[in-house]
Write a protein that holds these residues in place. Sequence first.
Motif, short mmCIF file in Angstrom:
data_model
loop_
_atom_site.label_atom_id
_atom_site.label_comp_id
_atom_site.label_asym_id
_atom_site.label_seq_id
_atom_site.Cartn_x
_atom_site.Cartn_y
_atom_site.Cartn_z
N SER A 64 0.84 -1.19 0.00
CA SER A 64 0.00 0.00 0.00
C SER A 64 0.88 1.24 0.00
O SER A 64 1.84 1.33 0.77
CB SER A 64 -0.92 0.03 1.22
N ASP A 67 -1.72 3.56 3.03
CA ASP A 67 -2.06 3.15 4.39
C ASP A 67 -0.93 2.33 4.99
O ASP A 67 -0.01 1.89 4.30
CB ASP A 67 -3.36 2.34 4.40
N ARG A 71 -4.60 -0.94 8.50
CA ARG A 71 -5.49 -0.21 7.59
C ARG A 71 -5.20 -0.52 6.12
O ARG A 71 -5.89 0.00 5.24
CB ARG A 71 -5.35 1.29 7.84
N THR A 73 -5.60 -2.25 2.77
CA THR A 73 -6.78 -2.88 2.18
C THR A 73 -6.40 -3.68 0.95
O THR A 73 -5.56 -3.24 0.16
CB THR A 73 -7.82 -1.81 1.79
N GLN A 157 -9.73 -5.69 5.33
CA GLN A 157 -8.96 -4.71 6.10
C GLN A 157 -9.08 -5.06 7.57
O GLN A 157 -10.18 -5.10 8.13
CB GLN A 157 -9.45 -3.28 5.86
N VAL A 226 -13.27 1.96 3.33
CA VAL A 226 -12.67 0.74 2.78
C VAL A 226 -13.32 0.38 1.44
O VAL A 226 -12.65 -0.12 0.53
CB VAL A 226 -12.77 -0.42 3.79
N ARG A 229 -11.61 2.50 -1.07
CA ARG A 229 -10.29 1.94 -1.38
C ARG A 229 -10.41 0.77 -2.35
O ARG A 229 -9.64 0.65 -3.30
CB ARG A 229 -9.61 1.48 -0.09
#
Length: 333
Positions: A64, A67, A71, A73, A157, A226, A229
């Motif tokens: 990521s 994040d 967190r 995702t 997540q 989320v 995301r």
Amino acid sequence: MGNTQDDQEHRWQAGPQASRGARWFSEFAAAAHRQSARYGREETAEEAEQRKREDWWELGPVFSTTDRGARITSLDPSREPGRFSGRLVAFTVGGALAWTAFSYLGFAELPDVGATQPGLHDRARTWWWVVLIVLALKASGLATWRLRGEAQRQFRQQSVVKGLALVVASFGITAGAALHFAAYASALGDGEANVEPPAIMLFLAVPFASVLAVRAPWVPFALWRVQRRQRRIQQLRGTGRRFDGEVASLRFTESWAGGKPRFEVLIRYEHAGVRRDFSTAMVTDADRVPLPGFPVRIMVDERSATLVEPDGDRPGYDFESNWAKYVQPSGDG
């Protein structure tokens, strides 16, 4: 030449001078080998290589650029972005009811309840009441486990999964205490002046009520975030500009998220003959820590949003063999 089954079994036969323990072990090993040959077969190198490339969105590595830790995702490539499905609603309601039952039954066991609710306190001392408490506790644990599993399948997540489970448990425990407080309020309304809730009940219920008050409003926002995301991940997979890259280096942060080790990773790729580097966060299972040179696919949109995912179609898809050092020590949060 390949070995026959008789040849394989001969490997486990102890010599004539072997001790009784050695002969027992050889017989046990030979029997285990026969069972393995009967009910299964050894995994081929090709199958092992293919298995390494499967379910990376669940097992890792997951990268990521936005994040960190819990967190981060991910999204199963075969699924749509997560939603609050009917199964998730059922597990949420079931979990709340189970925790409410456990809370109500358990609070009735408190010592000061007998002074203000003698009838309830007497029932709480029976064997069947204790059985109900045990059953409610088991139901709460099972419902929470199912809730977390479905939430993880939908949203991928850890922060959302843990937060939702915490809110459901806090709601149930607070609701169970509220039922007792309602009984006390009713008794006061009937003119029983000496009725008041035990102080220990307030002491136990207030923290859960506080968690519920703080975290419950967070849940809708967290679910919306989320989902956003995951929609971005889906969009980048479909329309993002693609580059072939690799893991240049990793730094273990000596921390874990949901039991998965956390890393800071330097990603390297080339564009128009120029080498470019950028940093990402990564979580993965302890036995799936990529080696430098691990192939990744980089997807970028017109707003420079960036997605990094493992590229199973290229060579070099290898993990570190000395992975025990990344296992979370027992007792660490």
